[in-house]
Write a protein that holds these residues in place. Structure first.
Motif, PDB file in Angstrom:
ATOM      1  N   ALA A  58     -42.186 -94.518 -32.334  1.00  0.00           N
ATOM      2  CA  ALA A  58     -41.697 -94.884 -30.927  1.00  0.00           C
ATOM      3  C   ALA A  58     -43.182 -95.265 -30.111  1.00  0.00           C
ATOM      4  CB  ALA A  58     -41.351 -93.679 -30.298  1.00  0.00           C
ATOM      5  N   LEU A  59     -44.145 -94.862 -30.315  1.00  0.00           N
ATOM      6  CA  LEU A  59     -45.428 -95.448 -29.601  1.00  0.00           C
ATOM      7  C   LEU A  59     -45.897 -96.758 -29.947  1.00  0.00           C
ATOM      8  CD1 LEU A  59     -47.393 -91.948 -29.542  1.00  0.00           C
ATOM      9  CD2 LEU A  59     -46.217 -93.225 -27.554  1.00  0.00           C
ATOM     10  N   GLY A  60     -45.344 -97.243 -31.257  1.00  0.00           N
ATOM     11  CA  GLY A  60     -45.536 -98.621 -31.689  1.00  0.00           C
ATOM     12  C   GLY A  60     -46.101 -98.586 -32.817  1.00  0.00           C
ATOM     13  N   ALA A  61     -46.265 -97.624 -33.615  1.00  0.00           N
ATOM     14  CA  ALA A  61     -46.831 -97.801 -35.201  1.00  0.00           C
ATOM     15  C   ALA A  61     -46.018 -98.630 -35.829  1.00  0.00           C
ATOM     16  CB  ALA A  61     -46.927 -96.562 -35.661  1.00  0.00           C
ATOM     17  N   ASP A  62     -46.511 -99.621 -36.859  1.00  0.00           N
ATOM     18  CA  ASP A  62     -45.703-100.529 -37.504  1.00  0.00           C
ATOM     19  C   ASP A  62     -44.878 -99.558 -38.414  1.00  0.00           C
ATOM     20  OD1 ASP A  62     -46.658-103.298 -36.327  1.00  0.00           O
ATOM     21  OD2 ASP A  62     -48.398-101.987 -36.346  1.00  0.00           O
ATOM     22  N   GLU A  63     -45.843 -98.727 -38.997  1.00  0.00           N
ATOM     23  CA  GLU A  63     -45.207 -97.997 -40.203  1.00  0.00           C
ATOM     24  C   GLU A  63     -45.494 -96.513 -39.913  1.00  0.00           C
ATOM     25  OE1 GLU A  63     -45.351 -99.630 -44.140  1.00  0.00           O
ATOM     26  OE2 GLU A  63     -44.937 -97.649 -44.974  1.00  0.00           O
ATOM     27  N   ALA A  64     -44.800 -95.549 -40.239  1.00  0.00           N
ATOM     28  CA  ALA A  64     -45.390 -94.268 -39.912  1.00  0.00           C
ATOM     29  C   ALA A  64     -44.627 -93.199 -41.302  1.00  0.00           C
ATOM     30  CB  ALA A  64     -44.842 -93.516 -38.754  1.00  0.00           C
ATOM     31  N   ILE A  65     -45.619 -92.323 -41.711  1.00  0.00           N
ATOM     32  CA  ILE A  65     -45.131 -91.851 -42.901  1.00  0.00           C
ATOM     33  C   ILE A  65     -45.455 -90.336 -42.626  1.00  0.00           C
ATOM     34  CG2 ILE A  65     -45.134 -93.638 -44.583  1.00  0.00           C
ATOM     35  CD1 ILE A  65     -47.760 -92.130 -45.706  1.00  0.00           C
ATOM     36  N   ASN A  66     -44.439 -89.317 -43.319  1.00  0.00           N
ATOM     37  CA  ASN A  66     -44.916 -88.024 -43.389  1.00  0.00           C
ATOM     38  C   ASN A  66     -45.778 -87.838 -44.539  1.00  0.00           C
ATOM     39  OD1 ASN A  66     -44.963 -85.213 -43.856  1.00  0.00           O
ATOM     40  ND2 ASN A  66     -42.638 -84.837 -43.413  1.00  0.00           N
ATOM     41  N   TYR A  67     -47.005 -87.588 -44.236  1.00  0.00           N
ATOM     42  CA  TYR A  67     -48.132 -87.361 -45.331  1.00  0.00           C
ATOM     43  C   TYR A  67     -47.999 -86.074 -45.995  1.00  0.00           C
ATOM     44  CZ  TYR A  67     -51.216 -85.627 -41.551  1.00  0.00           C
ATOM     45  OH  TYR A  67     -52.027 -85.065 -40.400  1.00  0.00           O
ATOM     46  N   THR A  68     -47.206 -85.087 -45.698  1.00  0.00           N
ATOM     47  CA  THR A  68     -47.127 -84.004 -46.451  1.00  0.00           C
ATOM     48  C   THR A  68     -45.941 -84.353 -47.579  1.00  0.00           C
ATOM     49  OG1 THR A  68     -45.144 -83.082 -45.053  1.00  0.00           O
ATOM     50  CG2 THR A  68     -47.390 -82.394 -44.526  1.00  0.00           C
ATOM     51  N   LEU A 106     -50.611 -98.222 -39.310  1.00  0.00           N
ATOM     52  CA  LEU A 106     -50.056 -97.283 -40.355  1.00  0.00           C
ATOM     53  C   LEU A 106     -50.444 -95.986 -39.891  1.00  0.00           C
ATOM     54  CD1 LEU A 106     -48.610 -96.459 -42.665  1.00  0.00           C
ATOM     55  CD2 LEU A 106     -50.657 -96.687 -44.123  1.00  0.00           C
ATOM     56  N   ALA A 107     -49.413 -95.075 -39.413  1.00  0.00           N
ATOM     57  CA  ALA A 107     -49.613 -93.732 -39.070  1.00  0.00           C
ATOM     58  C   ALA A 107     -49.176 -92.550 -39.936  1.00  0.00           C
ATOM     59  CB  ALA A 107     -48.775 -93.698 -37.404  1.00  0.00           C
ATOM     60  N   THR A 108     -49.845 -91.551 -39.835  1.00  0.00           N
ATOM     61  CA  THR A 108     -49.341 -90.352 -40.635  1.00  0.00           C
ATOM     62  C   THR A 108     -49.107 -89.154 -39.693  1.00  0.00           C
ATOM     63  OG1 THR A 108     -51.756 -89.654 -41.164  1.00  0.00           O
ATOM     64  CG2 THR A 108     -50.695 -91.080 -42.745  1.00  0.00           C
ATOM     65  N   ALA A 109     -48.152 -88.454 -40.020  1.00  0.00           N
ATOM     66  CA  ALA A 109     -47.944 -87.208 -39.394  1.00  0.00           C
ATOM     67  C   ALA A 109     -47.246 -86.050 -40.264  1.00  0.00           C
ATOM     68  CB  ALA A 109     -47.296 -87.415 -38.045  1.00  0.00           C
ATOM     69  N   GLY A 110     -47.208 -84.902 -39.867  1.00  0.00           N
ATOM     70  CA  GLY A 110     -46.849 -83.885 -40.597  1.00  0.00           C
ATOM     71  C   GLY A 110     -45.339 -83.322 -40.565  1.00  0.00           C
TER      72      GLY A 110
END
Ligand SMILES: NC(=O)c1ccc[n+]([C@@H]2O[C@H](COP(=O)([O-])OP(=O)(O)OC[C@H]3O[C@@H](n4cnc5c(N)ncnc54)[C@H](OP(=O)(O)O)[C@@H]3O)[C@@H](O)[C@H]2O)c1
Length: 322
Positions: free
Chosen positions: A180-190, A166-170
């Motif tokens: 695109a790098l393979g994270a199963d799930e990614a969310i905007n933590y802002t 699980l990835a977070t980014a802004g």
């Protein structure tokens, strides 16, 4: 030689390009003519005085270039070798003195840009995923700031180890990069609550590990993402230092483990350094791990590089061409 010097702690403007004498290698040291310097968040902490560094100093902690002279007793490298290193201060400069035992000779096919983009953040992602909490297939982990320098490499290495990420980014663009790098799930933590996302991601049971480099803004909530006996790996403080906590909190949140690791302790022996560096350099050469050089600026623009990194305007690696 030209070097970016810091005489007082403060904002990016305290970094000044100056002419300083070119040093001579002493016992056990090599003199490098640097081609590229890596920019890392630690450079900002040192410039601010958050990590105390005796003044004045030449900024930068990662470089790649050619050995142009060696001192007595050096057996690890020879004049003419193409080398790289991390974790030695003074890389925003045309020349750097480095203990020869901290240098890694570059394999064919690894150019200076790739090496300077890989050493510090690559070895960090490697020790976090392979040593601090060695991820196992099926583990669920959270990687904060996943589109950043360490973050992008950590997502990829975690996937190679068989973990669910699980990835977070802004920003939405950064979220897309993490996916695109393979994270199963990614969310905007802002915008989205990452604790809720972690609960959903783990069917309510919590994660085995959180890799948190954001620090003050995320630390408390990161603890809430963990399963009982989970690992809180706090390895940075991009948003500011985490205030002291009571050990009792770890009990209340489910017998958690807390560690605050630093690269130096994971490359302390030459054997471990060479193992980690050569493993990571092999992966980036083969393409098994992709390195994203998000920005490359001339040495004189070190203050601008810091401004962008501190303002969350970069993705992947930031380099200074020398
Ligand atoms: N302990 C170690 O051994 C070790 C070694 C290397 C690096 N580190 C740590 O790892 C982290 C990443 O380093 P890096 O060089 O690869 O940098 P980076 O991740 O490329 O840049 C930092 C990222 O942190 C996020 N962030 C969240 N809140 C922030 C804030 N208030 N101010 C600035 N950034 C914020 C931003 O991403 P979003 O916009 O997506 O939030 C930003 O792009 C740093 O904390 C660094 O100290 C630790």
């Amino acid at each position: 030689m030209r070097a970016v010097r810091v005489h007082d702690y403060g904002g990016p403007e305290v970094m000044r390009l100056e002419d300083v004498p070119r040093p001579e290698p002493g016992e056990g040291q090599a003199l490098l003519r640097l081609a590229v310097s890596g920019v890392n968040f630690i450079d900002i902490y040192q410039r601010l005085g958050q990590y105390k560094t005796p003044l004045p100093f030449t900024a930068g902690n990662e470089g790649a270039g050619e050995v142009v002279a060696i001192g007595s007793g050096v057996s690890e490298v020879r004049v003419g070798d193409r080398v790289a290193y991390a974790n030695i201060i003074g890389s925003y400069a045309e020349y750097a003195l480095v203990p020869a035992s901290r240098l890694v000779v570059l394999p064919e096919g690894v150019d200076y840009r790739l090496a300077a983009a890989t050493m510090l953040q690559g070895m960090t992602a490697h020790y976090l995923s392979h040593s601090t909490y060695p991820l196992k297939p099926g583990d669920a982990c959270l990687v904060h700031a996943a589109a950043g320098g360490v973050g992008q490499l950590l997502v990829q290495m975690a996937k190679h180890r068989g973990a669910r990420v699980l990835a977070t980014a802004g920003t939405e663009e950064k979220v897309a990069l993490a996916r695109a790098l393979g994270a199963d799930e990614a969310i905007n933590y802002t915008k989205q609550d990452f604790v809720e996302a972690a609960k959903r991601f783990s069917d309510g049971t919590g994660l085995q590990v959180v890799y948190d480099s954001v620090g003050r803004d995320t630390f408390d909530r990161s603890l809430d993402c963990l399963a009982a006996r989970g690992y809180m790996v706090l390895f940075g403080q991009a948003s500011g230092p985490v205030p002291p906590i009571s050990p009792q909190l770890l009990n209340a949140k489910g017998s958690l483990f807390l560690t605050r690791p630093t690269l130096g302790n994971y490359v302390a022996s030459r054997q471990e350094l060479v193992w980690r560096a050569s493993t990571v350099l092999e992966w980036v050469t083969s393409g098994a791990v992709k390195v994203d050089i998000g920005a490359e600026l001339p040495l004189a623009e070190a203050p601008e590089a810091h401004r962008r990194l501190a303002a969350r305007q970069t993705t992947g690696k930031v380099l200074l061409a020398i």
